[in-house]
Scaffold this motif. Sequence first.
Motif: not given
Length: 125
Positions: A37-60
């Motif tokens: 919503x600020x007009x910045x690029x966001x790349x979301x990296x979703x990894x499986x960590x022991x059966x749970x999804x952990x999302x890492x956001x790289x912004x701007x």
Amino acid sequence: MVQNEIVEIKIEELIPLAKKFLKEERRLVIMNGYVDDKGENVVAYNFDIDGHIRTYLLKGEKVVPSLTPLYAGSAQWCEEEICEMMEIEFEGLEKSGRLFLPEDFDGTGQILVVPLNELREKNNL
């Protein structure tokens, strides 16, 4: 039940994090790109960590290191799609060509729904 955790990272953390997860045999589930919503690029990296999804956001960022050398096809298709849809580049990514948009689409502005027959005609398919 699958839990999701979201962590914001800096560009210099991306490759060391991906290398760590690769060594630990963590799976890259999916990558997504969007403009926030600020007009910045966001790349979301979703990894499986022991059966749970952990999302890492790289912004701007407009230029991001490619994870394809580490995660091969799991990263390549996602990175190519993000490049095609957004004004962002992945350093080191060897693109195979457009996935589904016309060659003259530059990744800026609003994406309009175009009938498949028009896309085929424009791309001589």
